[in-house]
Design an enzyme around this catalytic site. Structure first.
Site, PDB file in Angstrom:
ATOM      1  N   TRP A 130      -5.755  -7.093   9.488  1.00 49.44           N
ATOM      2  CA  TRP A 130      -4.449  -6.515   9.137  1.00 49.44           C
ATOM      3  C   TRP A 130      -3.648  -6.502  10.442  1.00 49.44           C
ATOM      4  CZ3 TRP A 130      -3.125  -0.777   9.481  1.00 49.44           C
ATOM      5  CH2 TRP A 130      -1.812  -0.568   9.060  1.00 49.44           C
ATOM      6  N   ASP A 211     -11.831   2.766   9.467  1.00 48.08           N
ATOM      7  CA  ASP A 211     -10.491   2.994   8.945  1.00 48.08           C
ATOM      8  C   ASP A 211     -10.564   2.970   7.412  1.00 48.08           C
ATOM      9  OD1 ASP A 211      -7.771   3.067   8.530  1.00 48.08           O
ATOM     10  OD2 ASP A 211      -7.388   1.018   9.194  1.00 48.08           O
ATOM     11  N   LYS A 246      -2.138   5.644  -0.041  1.00 49.22           N
ATOM     12  CA  LYS A 246      -2.417   4.917  -1.286  1.00 49.22           C
ATOM     13  C   LYS A 246      -3.182   5.807  -2.263  1.00 49.22           C
ATOM     14  CE  LYS A 246      -1.738   1.680   1.871  1.00 49.22           C
ATOM     15  NZ  LYS A 246      -0.828   0.612   2.096  1.00 49.22           N
TER      16      LYS A 246
HETATM   17  C1  LIG Z   1      -6.498  -0.665   6.611  1.00 48.74           C
HETATM   18  C2  LIG Z   1      -5.297   0.197   6.760  1.00 48.74           C
HETATM   19  N1  LIG Z   1      -5.339   1.235   7.606  1.00 48.74           N
HETATM   20  C3  LIG Z   1      -4.285   2.050   7.786  1.00 48.74           C
HETATM   21  C4  LIG Z   1      -3.117   1.857   7.082  1.00 48.74           C
HETATM   22  C5  LIG Z   1      -1.962   2.769   7.373  1.00 48.74           C
HETATM   23  O1  LIG Z   1      -1.707   3.632   6.325  1.00 48.74           O
HETATM   24  P1  LIG Z   1      -0.669   4.821   6.472  1.00 48.74           P
HETATM   25  O2  LIG Z   1      -0.099   4.805   7.830  1.00 48.74           O
HETATM   26  O3  LIG Z   1       0.361   4.581   5.422  1.00 48.74           O
HETATM   27  O4  LIG Z   1      -1.467   6.051   6.197  1.00 48.74           O
HETATM   28  C6  LIG Z   1      -3.016   0.793   6.184  1.00 48.74           C
HETATM   29  C7  LIG Z   1      -1.769   0.546   5.478  1.00 48.74           C
HETATM   30  O5  LIG Z   1      -1.510  -0.468   4.892  1.00 48.74           O
HETATM   31  C8  LIG Z   1      -4.133  -0.059   6.028  1.00 48.74           C
HETATM   32  O6  LIG Z   1      -4.121  -1.093   5.175  1.00 48.74           O
END
Ligand SMILES: Cc1ncc(COP(=O)(O)O)c(C=O)c1O
Length: 401
Positions: A130, A211, A246
């Site tokens: 990512w 994560d 999510k």
């Molecule tokens: C693997 C992963 N980690 C962390 C995040 C960050 O999420 P947020 O900052 O919206 O809590 C995302 C968002 O797409 C993600 O896909």
């Protein structure tokens, strides 16, 4: 100072969103941004969230400042959700957590702390990765090393190659893992594979950084954290980030958590607690509270928690139907092509086996937009969109012949 700034046209993600915004075609398809969409294309708000917000309004809650630790009741709830009741990390109180403005900030905060404490640590990240995740670490000043994870060209996991690469980890290196629903591939490790990676971590004295951004989107709320639980029960120290964006659909309200699992032989957690507080304060001062309180309201009421669990179960079922549909449609349009990987993978994303140039053709000629590595947000599809994607995929493949 500002005259020196170039434009950001070369950033692959921002560049794609700029092209998407500039595309005036009414039927353009955005498979880029990682949000769950219902059949009508809307990003729904969960009923459990709506009800919690109503309760919060009636309670006339304070809007005074929190501390850099954010909402600690939220942290306790999320720790329980991730570890269950009896996990040794909780039983031995080897965890220090802060609520953050989403897991994005938690990753950045974790990276900052790693860099402050051990700047020579290298961060091992999957290929593909990512894209934004890397920036949190490089901006903190840490070097990234890739490990093979998934062969996109052949839509195949590369577990042996992953282990081979990870054997190169040094003591104090950080191993970045996705707890479930790997972004961008949708490919998750089996429990046996989590154990094998744990053995490498223990053998090299590396530090896992797990994560979790999609708990409940893959196999189930409890099943999606089984690998994380297995690993964190055995390693002496670790970092953990959790996103509520999510799982609770509170994307823009920003709630996440950073936890540091303290070494078994550490003399208490006071120093780590101070470090976490100071780093959070220095980076963003403190987190917004709204979404964290929403999550806490839901998880402290058995009725609301059940409602949330039911809604998340429906959502997961819906994604798995969308996956089955995309697989069926692609195979129907592309006789002989095996799209089984789309059905087996988990969560919102899968990567299509196409080149960067072919991905650009999908944009230019078919108005279909994806993130780098041809990452498709399956959760943003419906039947009509799946057909458009499947037909465009066939056209791309026909050109190869
Ligand atoms: C693997 C992963 N980690 C962390 C995040 C960050 O999420 P947020 O900052 O919206 O809590 C995302 C968002 O797409 C993600 O896909």
């Amino acid at each position: 100072m500002f005259r020196e700034l170039g434009d950001y046209a070369n950033d692959p993600i921002e560049g794609m969103f700029a092209r998407l915004a500039a595309d005036k075609f009414a039927g353009k398809i955005d498979l880029g941004i990682g949000v769950y969409r219902d059949q009508s294309g809307k990003v729904p708000v969960m009923q459990a969230v709506r009800q919690a917000e109503k309760i919060m309004l009636d309670k006339r809650l304070s809007k005074s400042y929190m501390t850099p630790f954010g909402n600690l009741a939220y942290c306790r709830d999320i720790e329980r959700l991730v570890f269950g009741a009896d996990h040794p990390v909780l039983a031995e109180r080897r965890i220090v957590s802060a609520q953050t403005p989403g897991a994005g900030c938690a990753l950045r905060l974790g990276a900052e702390i790693v860099h402050d404490l051990s700047p020579e640590s290298r961060v091992w990240a999957s290929t593909p990765v990512w894209f934004h995740q890397l920036e949190f670490f490089t901006k903190a000043g840490l070097d990234i090393l890739p490990y093979r994870y998934y062969d996109r060209e052949n839509s195949a996991p590369q577990f042996d190659a992953m282990l081979e690469d990870l054997a190169g980890m040094r003591a104090g290196d950080v191993l970045l893992l996705h707890g479930c629903c790997h972004n961008p591939t949708g490919h998750d490790l089996s429990l046996e594979q989590w154990q094998a990676v744990t053995d490498v971590v223990l053998g090299t004295d590396a530090i896992p950084f797990v994560d979790i951004a999609y708990q409940g989107f893959g196999r189930g709320i409890e099943q999606d954290v089984a690998g994380t639980q297995l690993m964190l029960a055995q390693v002496p120290q670790a970092l953990l980030t959790v996103s509520s964006s999510k799982s609770f659909g509170v994307y823009r309200d920003r709630a996440g958590m950073l936890s540091i699992i303290t070494p078994t032989d550490a003399a208490g957690t006071t120093g780590i607690r101070r470090k976490l507080r100071d780093s959070a304060r220095q980076l963003y001062f403190m987190a917004p509270d709204h979404a964290a309180t929403v999550v806490h309201e839901i998880l402290s009421s058995s009725e609301l928690e059940q409602l949330w669990r039911d809604e998340l179960d429906d959502l997961r079922q819906n994604i798995s139907e969308k996956r089955a549909e995309l697989r069926r449609t692609i195979e129907a349009e592309n006789p002989g092509f095996d799209a089984g990987f789309i059905g087996q993978q988990l969560g919102m994303f899968s990567c299509l086996p196409i080149t960067d140039a072919e991905q650009r053709t999908l944009e230019d000629e078919y108005h279909i937009y994806m993130l780098p590595d041809a990452r498709v947000n399956v959760a943003a599809l419906n039947a009509a969109r799946a057909i458009t994607v499947a037909k465009a995929f066939r056209a791309i493949r026909d050109r190869r012949a």
